[in-house]
Design an enzyme around this catalytic site. Structure first.
Site, short mmCIF file in Angstrom:
data_model
loop_
_atom_site.label_atom_id
_atom_site.label_comp_id
_atom_site.label_asym_id
_atom_site.label_seq_id
_atom_site.Cartn_x
_atom_site.Cartn_y
_atom_site.Cartn_z
N ILE A 680 0.82 -1.22 0.00
CA ILE A 680 0.00 0.00 0.00
C ILE A 680 0.84 1.26 0.00
O ILE A 680 0.32 2.37 -0.06
CB ILE A 680 -0.96 0.03 1.21
N GLY A 683 8.44 4.01 0.69
CA GLY A 683 9.14 5.25 1.01
C GLY A 683 10.62 5.04 1.14
O GLY A 683 11.16 3.98 0.77
N GLY A 686 11.33 2.01 3.71
CA GLY A 686 10.92 0.65 3.42
C GLY A 686 9.59 0.60 2.71
O GLY A 686 9.05 1.61 2.25
N ASP A 801 10.90 15.06 10.71
CA ASP A 801 10.40 14.85 9.34
C ASP A 801 8.89 15.06 9.30
O ASP A 801 8.14 14.25 8.75
CB ASP A 801 10.75 13.44 8.86
#
Length: 962
Positions: A680, A683, A686, A801
């Site tokens: 689904i 990135g 992983g 992040d």
């Protein structure tokens, strides 16, 4: 004689004994005072070492310690009288040892990072006259002891903390108070105490943003010594009490952003010291009282965003010190009083969005100080006064959407300080005078929808700061001056609906920052310059309804155009195949010589041969691409098969499961879900799989970290996420159920978020799902999650992040912060990082330059996320090429107002609330970290925005130019 000598010896011994006794008392007292200071130091966090010179071996000299001032009592014993520890980055709870300093008169701990409850013990200090605990993170309620203590307290400053509970009306019992400052705290909705007038010595009452409701008590008029009254940004209602007219010492009155109604009471003219009056953003109605402007010292009047009616009082011309008058967004009618501005040093005038009429007074700049003149959206008429052309101080002029007529005075074109000149939507006529070349500071020139005529002057090319030149719907003729290509900062050029002729200048490619070009509905001819279509930032181009000719092969150089219209020209040849999509279906209408694909013969064999060659070349190119993609697909699948085979082999080795919550599934349930059909997301860390385990286990998300790359980096990412999420329990942070490890693989098992990430949803075709109430909810949820990381975790955690793709949405569109692979705990501030983590467009400036990171770096990134929610644009959207979202938003807000950046797909009824959230975002993305709010403050500000959606346009007070 011997007797006399004996008596003298006895007297000398007595004196020596008393001196020794006094020295012992003095030393004991000094040791007690120094001990209290050292105990306080030991209880504090002092990362900057501000108290490093407080040492036990020098305790006898504590009066010489920095930040300490002393006094001497009746027996010459030194005692601490003043302690100024403001702005030293101190932290921890309040050091109760300070409550033993019985001679303490002045205690200032402001602008630090203190937490925990307010100290009740201070109320018993007999000499304490000034207590300043502002700009910290104290929480809880104000101790009841404060109402019955503080026998000498004159100044109590608790502003900008997180104090909660009911508003402490019992503070009105401290009758010696001269200054009471409780602004910007989290009190529950409460009324002002009726006995507020008992504080007869009060000079400053600062209660902004305290969640106050109810009426302003009439007893406030008893405060005859009051100099500053600030009750702004609350929910006070009812009428303004007439007793305020009794405050004979009042200098500053701030009642803005409440729910006050009724008329402005008469009586302000008697306040001889009143200089600043702000009642803006309320529900005030009726006419402005005649006597308001007779207050002799009045400098600034803010009455904007109310329901005021009638005409401005004639007494306006008698205000001798008026510097600023801001009355925009009301229903005021009629003209300005004659000769307004003649008798006052007027600097700022904004009467926009009213129903005012009549001429613009020629005397507005009689003092030579007028900087901002905003009269837009009214019914002003006649010509622009020639006298304003001599107003060299003008910097911001907005006169659009009125009924002004006649030519613009030549000197008015050449004002050297004006950076914003908006004259659109009037009936102005005549030429743009060549003198405009002297307006060297001009950044935005709006002449649209007037009756201007003549040739555009070459001198426009001197305006090298120009970013917006909008002159559509006029009667300009002649050629476009080639000097326009000197405007290297130009972002938008709109000359549509004029009578321009000749060719488009061929060096338009010099305008590298150009985003929009509209030259439609003119008489332009010749070919489209190839340099123009090579501008990579050009997102909108409209050249329709001209006489342009030539072929469109130049369009191959630019595929970044989102909005293209070349209709109704004389273009010929083939439309490039990549423009043959629905997005551009109306871009080429009315060009009989244009065709799609292979053009039919019209007697031009060379043209047909060229078209066939283009077609064959296109077919060959497409075939080559298909073949390359096939090879790539086969190679990828083969490698995937080999990798999967290796993974299956590794998965047969024993798995170790570490659970952080109760789980109702086995490791085999998870491992069996790791198939390509269940992927689904993917990135930098992983690949993410959807795992449907059992009825009880439900649906999960499994992140499998990449096996390639350096071992140290892979383990660091894994361990960082596990270390962070395993100990966090918060409704707005994604839940990590467990981790699975074996010799070669690392799996992280999370709760499944069915609506994916905010970034994927907001910047896709599904964006319409996210209406404004839903976006506001997401902003609050994500802010609360980050607030927990920064303020409630020990040590604090910095995400590093924060971005919209790392904010996930559950089935109810509640938001949760995710992806903690680069998160770091912060013990020593600021923390140095070896490499930059984060995503382009979200990284705070100081982090990128210095590699030092603090909580304020996350605040900056979150500010970008809020901008995404408000504008609907991604941080690096093609529409803002050459900029990031922060620069684009700040520039447009400054030049065109906040409504210019709002997502137009959202309902207009939410504009007011969107503007408030936009302001919070702009605070978060301040350039300097110490100018940004903490996440706790961000949550507070977001929660203060309630669900009362006003249909009014998004208006803000005009700020002086920086």
């Amino acid at each position: 004689m011997a007797c006399l000598h004996r008596r003298l010896r006895l007297l000398l011994v007595g004196i020596v004994f008393c001196g020794v006794l006094l020295l012992r008392v003095d030393a004991a007292g000094a040791a007690s005072e120094a001990g209290a200071l050292l105990a306080a130091k030991a209880a504090l966090s002092d990362p900057a070492g501000a108290l490093s010179r407080w040492r036990a071996r020098s305790s006898g000299w504590f009066c010489r310690w920095p930040h300490v001032s002393c006094a001497w009592n009746s027996i010459s014993t030194a005692a601490v009288a003043g302690l100024d520890l403001s702005g030293l980055s101190l932290g921890g709870g309040f050091p109760v040892a300070l409550c033993t300093l019985r001679s303490l008169r002045d205690l200032n701990l402001s602008s630090n990072e203190f937490v925990g409850p307010l100290p009740a013990c201070l109320a018993s200090l007999p000499a304490l006259a000034r207590l300043d605990l502002s700009s910290n993170s104290f929480s809880g309620e104000v101790p009841v002891a404060y109402g019955g203590g503080f026998p000498s307290l004159a100044v109590l400053n608790l502003a900008q903390n997180f104090i909660s509970g009911a508003f402490p009306g019992f503070l009105a019992n401290i009758t010696a108070l001269q200054e009471l400052l409780l602004a910007y705290n989290s009190f529950s909705p409460s009324p002002l105490p009726d006995n507020l007038g008992d504080l007869s010595a009060l000079r400053v009452l600062f209660l902004a943003s305290c969640s106050l409701n109810g009426h302003i008590p009439a007893s406030i008029g008893k405060l005859k010594n009051l100099v500053n009254l600030d009750l702004s940004t609350n929910k006070l209602s009812g009428e303004i009490p007439t007793s305020i007219g009794n405050l004979s010492s009042l200098v500053q009155l701030e009642l803005y952003t409440n729910q006050l109604s009724g008329r402005i009471p008469a009586g302000f003219g008697g306040l001889e010291k009143l200089r600043f009056m702000d009642m803006s953003s309320n529900h005030l109605s009726g006419e402005i009282p005649e006597d308001v402007f007779t207050a002799p010292s009045l400098e600034s009047v803010h009455l904007f965003v109310n329901n005021l009616t009638g005409r401005l009082p004639a007494t306006l011309v008698k205000a001798p010190n008026l510097v600023e008058l801001m009355i925009f967004t009301n229903q005021i009618e009629g003209p300005f009083p004659p000769e307004f501005g003649k008798n006052c040093p007027l600097v700022v005038l904004d009467s926009s969005d009213n129903r005012m009429s009549g001429p613009i007074p020629a005397t507005l700049c009689a003092s030579g100080k007028l900087e901002q003149l905003m009269l837009l959206d009214n019914k002003f008429e006649d010509a622009i006064p020639a006298e304003l052309g001599k107003c060299r101080s003008l910097a911001r002029v907005r006169l659009q959407n009125n009924r002004l007529s006649g030519p613009v005075p030549p000197e008015f074109w050449a004002l050297p300080g004006v950076y914003l000149l908006e004259l659109g939507g009037n009936a102005l006529s005549g030429n743009v005078d060549a003198a405009i070349g002297g307006a060297s500071n001009l950044s935005r020139l709006v002449l649209s929808e007037n009756r201007f005529t003549g040739v555009l002057p070459t001198e426009l090319g001197n305006l090298t700061n120009m970013k917006f030149f909008l002159a559509s719907n006029n009667s300009f003729y002649g050629t476009m001056p080639p000097s326009l290509t000197n405007l290297s900062e130009l972002l938008r050029l709109d000359l549509s609906n004029n009578s321009l002729s000749g060719e488009i200048p061929h060096n338009m490619g010099q305008l590298e920052k150009l985003e929009l070009l509209d030259l439609s509905n003119n008489h332009l001819n010749g070919s489209i310059p190839a340099e123009l279509l090579g501008l990579t930032g050009l997102g909108a181009l409209d050249l329709s309804y001209n006489e342009l000719s030539g072929e469109l092969h130049v369009l191959r150089q630019n595929t970044a155009l989102n909005d293209l219209n070349l209709s109704y020209n004389k273009l010929t040849g083939t439309v490039p195949f990549f423009f043959n999509i629905i997005q551009y279906q109306n871009s080429f209408l009315g060009n009989p010589g244009l065709c799609y694909g292979l053009c039919s013969s019209h007697g031009n064999s060379s043209s047909n041969r060229h078209a066939r060659m283009l077609m064959f070349a296109s077919i060959i190119a497409v075939s080559a691409v298909v073949m390359l993609m096939s090879v790539f697909w086969f190679t990828y699948n083969y490698r995937s098969y080999k990798r999967r085979a290796a993974e299956v082999e590794s998965e047969n080795s024993s798995w170790v499961i570490t659970a952080f919550h109760k789980v109702e599934f086995s490791e085999r349930d998870i491992v069996n879900s790791l198939t390509e059909d269940n992927v689904i997301g993917e990135g930098g860390a992983g690949k993410v799989y959807k795992a449907v385990v059992s009825p009880k286990g439900g649906t999960l998300a499994v992140k499998k970290l990449w096996p390639n790359g350096t071992e140290s980096k892979r383990i660091d990412t894994f361990e960082s996420e596990v270390a962070t999420l395993s100990r966090i329990r918060h409704k707005n942070i994604v839940k990590l159920f467990c981790c699975l490890t074996n010799d070669v693989s690392r799996l992280l098992v999370y709760e499944f978020m069915p609506n994916g990430s905010l970034g994927d949803l907001l910047h896709s075709a599904k964006a319409a799902i996210l209406d404004w109430p839903m976006r506001y909810k997401i902003a609050v949820n994500a802010a609360e999650g980050l607030c927990y990381l920064h303020h409630d975790c020990v040590p604090a955690i910095i995400h590093r992040d924060v971005k919209s793709n790392n904010i996930l949405l559950d089935d109810d569109f509640s938001a949760k912060v995710a992806d903690f692979g680069v998160a770091r705990p912060i013990r020593d501030r600021p923390a140095a990082m070896s490499v930059i983590a984060g995503s382009c467009g979200y990284i705070a400036p100081e982090y990128a330059y210095t590699l030092y990171v603090t909580e304020k770096s996350d605040v900056y990134s979150f500010g970008v996320v809020i901008l995404e929610l408000v504008t609907g644009m991604s941080p690096m959207a093609p529409e803002i090429a050459g900029k990031d979202l922060v620069e684009w938003a700040c520039t447009n807000v400054e030049q065109s107002g906040p409504e210019s950046v709002l997502d137009q797909k959202l309902a207009a009824q939410f504009q007011d609330e969107m503007c408030k959230v936009l302001n919070i975002a702009l605070l978060c993305v301040k350039k300097f970290p110490n100018h940004r709010p903490s996440m706790r403050c961000v949550v507070k500000m977001l929660l203060e925005i309630k669900g009362e959606y006003k249909p009014k346009a998004c208006k803000v007070a005009e700020a002086p130019p920086s």
